[in-house]
Each structure stands twice: as C-alpha cells, then as structure tokens.
Design a protein around this motif. Structure first.
Motif, PDB file in Angstrom:
ATOM      1  N   ILE A  66       4.836   7.458  -0.120  1.00 26.66           N
ATOM      2  CA  ILE A  66       4.575   6.786  -1.292  1.00 26.66           C
ATOM      3  C   ILE A  66       5.631   6.574  -2.141  1.00 26.66           C
ATOM      4  O   ILE A  66       6.318   7.599  -2.600  1.00 26.66           O
ATOM      5  CB  ILE A  66       3.254   7.291  -1.898  1.00 26.66           C
ATOM      6  N   ASP A  79       0.995  -1.154  -0.192  1.00 29.00           N
ATOM      7  CA  ASP A  79      -0.035  -0.057  -0.180  1.00 29.00           C
ATOM      8  C   ASP A  79       0.631   1.127  -0.175  1.00 29.00           C
ATOM      9  O   ASP A  79       0.275   2.340  -0.127  1.00 29.00           O
ATOM     10  CB  ASP A  79      -0.947  -0.061   1.064  1.00 29.00           C
ATOM     11  N   LYS A  89      -2.142   5.821 -13.599  1.00 25.98           N
ATOM     12  CA  LYS A  89      -2.307   4.675 -13.000  1.00 25.98           C
ATOM     13  C   LYS A  89      -3.019   3.544 -13.692  1.00 25.98           C
ATOM     14  O   LYS A  89      -3.779   3.730 -14.530  1.00 25.98           O
ATOM     15  CB  LYS A  89      -3.330   4.904 -11.642  1.00 25.98           C
ATOM     16  N   LEU A 107       6.685   5.389  -5.764  1.00 24.95           N
ATOM     17  CA  LEU A 107       6.226   5.342  -7.366  1.00 24.95           C
ATOM     18  C   LEU A 107       7.028   4.070  -8.068  1.00 24.95           C
ATOM     19  O   LEU A 107       8.170   4.142  -8.017  1.00 24.95           O
ATOM     20  CB  LEU A 107       6.273   6.714  -8.082  1.00 24.95           C
ATOM     21  N   ALA A 133       7.249   9.188  -4.463  1.00 24.92           N
ATOM     22  CA  ALA A 133       6.096   9.697  -5.474  1.00 24.92           C
ATOM     23  C   ALA A 133       6.099  11.185  -5.066  1.00 24.92           C
ATOM     24  O   ALA A 133       6.071  11.737  -4.090  1.00 24.92           O
ATOM     25  CB  ALA A 133       4.959   8.919  -5.239  1.00 24.92           C
ATOM     26  N   LEU A 138       2.889   2.864  -5.456  1.00 20.58           N
ATOM     27  CA  LEU A 138       1.997   3.652  -6.384  1.00 20.58           C
ATOM     28  C   LEU A 138       2.639   2.741  -7.873  1.00 20.58           C
ATOM     29  O   LEU A 138       3.737   3.177  -8.095  1.00 20.58           O
ATOM     30  CB  LEU A 138       1.976   4.748  -6.486  1.00 20.58           C
ATOM     31  N   THR A 139       1.917   2.013  -8.326  1.00 21.94           N
ATOM     32  CA  THR A 139       2.408   1.413  -9.780  1.00 21.94           C
ATOM     33  C   THR A 139       1.815   2.061 -10.831  1.00 21.94           C
ATOM     34  O   THR A 139       0.755   2.365 -11.022  1.00 21.94           O
ATOM     35  CB  THR A 139       1.923  -0.043  -9.832  1.00 21.94           C
ATOM     36  N   SER A 140       2.462   2.610 -11.970  1.00 22.16           N
ATOM     37  CA  SER A 140       1.959   3.446 -13.062  1.00 22.16           C
ATOM     38  C   SER A 140       2.428   3.038 -14.137  1.00 22.16           C
ATOM     39  O   SER A 140       3.515   2.426 -14.105  1.00 22.16           O
ATOM     40  CB  SER A 140       2.209   4.838 -12.710  1.00 22.16           C
TER      41      SER A 140
END
Length: 130
Positions: free
Chosen positions: A81, A4, A37, A83, A75, A7-9
């Motif tokens: 967070i 959590d 995203k 990325l 991020a 962040l996958t993008s």
C-alpha cells in the motif's frame, strides 16, 4: 499503481521549535501526523478537522487551514500500500490529549526519525527548518 493500492489521508502539522507533534496509535510502533482517512463526501479540510478532534480533542479553525505539502510514501505496516498524505497547517484551540485510538503523543525532532513512519520521515525532508 492501482487506486486500491493508494491510501489517501490528511495530516496536521503542528510545530514547536524544531519538533512536530506526532501520535502513535495503539498497536503500532511508529509515530504519525495527527489526522487520518477521508470519509466519503468529506473534503480534505473537513476530514482533518474531524480526525484531529477525535484523536487529540482539539478544535481546528477551518479558516486557518493551509495546504503545505503532499507526501507520498510506503504506508507503514501495510505491505503493498502506498500513502498519499495531504498535509496542512492551521490554528487549533485546546490542549492536545490522547483520544480514541491514540496511545501516545510526542514532540519529535529530526534527530528521532527512526521513531517515525516513512511519510513523516519524508515530511521532515521537505519542510523548511521547523
């Protein structure tokens, strides 16, 4: 690092001479790669095609997409967070125009890194001369 906090993008790399096509979203102060995203059930390529169309009005040709790097960085503007951005090159049809949440498009070179989010700064470091 927990799932959590990651962040996958996906991001699309478009080069012109020594510059990358980057976008700045409304309310943000840094430039990012076009992309975003991944929605549930989407592949990375499907997400990229959708995001680039929504953001720039361009039609990416899925058959031309090629993964070229995975960048991991803090991020931008999201404390705590991390990325993980999967970056692709590929052919697009159309003329890029700001759409949806995009406030500005710019062709930015390595001499303007301070204008870029951390992931874009790292991308410039790993890409061969653009």
């Amino acid at each position: 690092m927990t799932d959590d906090s990651i962040l996958t993008s996906v991001g699309w790399i478009a080069c012109d001479e020594d510059r990358l096509l980057l976008v700045r979203t409304k309310g943000r102060d840094a430039f990012y790669l076009p992309g975003g995203k991944i929605e549930p059930g989407e592949t990375h390529e499907q997400a990229l095609v959708r995001e680039v169309h929504e953001e720039l009005g361009l039609r990416l040709r899925p058959a031309t997409l090629e993964h070229c790097a995975t960048i991991e960085a803090p991020a931008h503007s999201l404390p705590g967070i991390h990325l993980r951005m999967h970056c692709f090159t590929g052919t697009a049809h159309g003329t890029p125009q700001a759409g949806r949440e995009i406030a500005e498009l710019a062709w930015i070179g390595i001499d303007e890194l301070e204008r870029c989010a951390p992931a874009v700064q790292q991308l410039f470091a790993v890409l061969p001369r653009l």
